[in-house]
Design a protein around this motif. Structure first.
Motif, PDB file in Angstrom:
ATOM      1  N   HIS A   4       8.554  84.873 114.467  1.00 45.24           N
ATOM      2  CA  HIS A   4       7.866  83.963 113.556  1.00 45.24           C
ATOM      3  C   HIS A   4       8.493  82.587 113.667  1.00 45.24           C
ATOM      4  N   TYR A   5       7.649  81.570 113.846  1.00 45.60           N
ATOM      5  CA  TYR A   5       8.144  80.203 113.817  1.00 45.60           C
ATOM      6  C   TYR A   5       7.082  79.303 113.212  1.00 45.60           C
ATOM      7  N   VAL A   6       7.480  78.091 112.888  1.00 41.66           N
ATOM      8  CA  VAL A   6       6.612  77.153 112.186  1.00 41.66           C
ATOM      9  C   VAL A   6       6.524  75.869 112.983  1.00 41.66           C
ATOM     10  N   GLY A   7       5.319  75.334 113.078  1.00 42.78           N
ATOM     11  CA  GLY A   7       5.102  74.029 113.686  1.00 42.78           C
ATOM     12  C   GLY A   7       4.398  73.132 112.700  1.00 42.78           C
ATOM     13  N   GLY A  36       1.087  76.560 109.211  1.00 49.91           N
ATOM     14  CA  GLY A  36       2.144  77.159 108.410  1.00 49.91           C
ATOM     15  C   GLY A  36       2.991  78.199 109.098  1.00 49.91           C
ATOM     16  N   GLY A  37       2.510  78.801 110.160  1.00 51.37           N
ATOM     17  CA  GLY A  37       3.361  79.773 110.829  1.00 51.37           C
ATOM     18  C   GLY A  37       2.647  80.497 111.948  1.00 51.37           C
ATOM     19  N   PHE A  38       3.405  80.856 112.972  1.00 50.90           N
ATOM     20  CA  PHE A  38       2.878  81.525 114.150  1.00 50.90           C
ATOM     21  C   PHE A  38       3.526  82.891 114.326  1.00 50.90           C
ATOM     22  N   TYR A  39       2.709  83.863 114.735  1.00 52.15           N
ATOM     23  CA  TYR A  39       3.158  85.243 114.856  1.00 52.15           C
ATOM     24  C   TYR A  39       2.660  85.838 116.179  1.00 52.15           C
ATOM     25  N   PRO A  40       3.338  86.905 116.669  1.00 49.26           N
ATOM     26  CA  PRO A  40       2.911  87.558 117.916  1.00 49.26           C
ATOM     27  C   PRO A  40       1.451  88.002 117.877  1.00 49.26           C
ATOM     28  N   LEU A  41       0.805  87.904 119.034  1.00 52.77           N
ATOM     29  CA  LEU A  41      -0.585  88.290 119.283  1.00 52.77           C
ATOM     30  C   LEU A  41      -1.593  87.320 118.672  1.00 52.77           C
TER      31      LEU A  41
END
Length: 213
Positions: A4-7, A36-41
């Motif tokens: 999980h990361y945020v841009g 707000g946030g990025f997740y796998p797939l």
């Protein structure tokens, strides 16, 4: 493993100003990238070189799917494979069959402002933007053409170890580092080795996620 990361929003000036982006590749509507946030797939913003050699902003599924993957009885859906490939160890990415061609020819940047490990966010002072060192790939099948990516990981620095995690993303911070990582003339590991180093101790600010909201 970083999951999980945020841009910032894809339309934010951060992308052009901080990473010298010239265009949006494939004319994809970047509004599909979540705020707000990025997740796998899921779709994530990726910076890579276009056919003209200029940097462009693209969208890829987070979880690399190599061009040679084929569905089988044991693994009929590509998501099962991709779920194992949203992180790649930098120590072996140039030799593992899943990543080695992308390491040579399809390196990319994944822009971010902070990332999560063990219920803590890690960022630079002022949430200064940076990029994860990544790889991208194209696969063609019944789902059509799929663009996917992964980010590289390395040994943790002191801040990451302090929360009990054993890996951290490979982080790039300067224009010179971005340029070298994306350089299409570099196809061997040697000139990139120092970019995959562990971040210096004391570089990152750490904050428990519960205190942010």
């Amino acid at each position: 493993m970083c999951h999980h990361y945020v841009g910032q929003k894809a339309g934010n000036p951060m992308y052009g100003d901080a990473f010298s982006i010239r265009s949006n590749l494939r004319q994809i509507g970047l509004g599909i990238v979540p705020d707000g946030g990025f997740y796998p797939l899921k779709p994530v913003p990726v910076i890579r070189l276009g056919e003209d050699g200029e940097r462009g902003l693209d969208v890829c599924e987070w979880g690399l799917l190599p061009f040679w993957w084929k569905p089988s009885d044991k693994q009929p859906k590509r998501a099962a494979f991709q779920r194992q490939c949203f992180n790649a160890r930098s120590e072996t990415a140039d030799t593992k069959p899943t990543y080695r061609e992308a390491f040579k020819r399809r390196r990319c940047l994944l822009p971010a402002v902070k990332f999560e490990e063990k219920k803590h966010y890690f960022s630079f002072a002022g949430e200064r933007p940076f990029a994860f060192a990544g790889l991208w790939e194209t696969w063609r099948g019944d789902d059509g053409e799929v663009f996917s990516c992964t980010l590289l990981t390395t040994e943790p620095n002191e801040e990451i170890r302090s929360v009990g995690h054993h890996r951290m993303p490979v982080i790039l911070q300067s224009e010179a580092e971005y340029e070298r990582w994306l350089d299409p003339e570099i196809v061997e590991r040697g000139p990139l080795e120092d970019l995959m180093r562990t971040l210096a101790d004391g570089s990152l600010e750490v904050e428990p996620i519960g205190k942010l909201f």
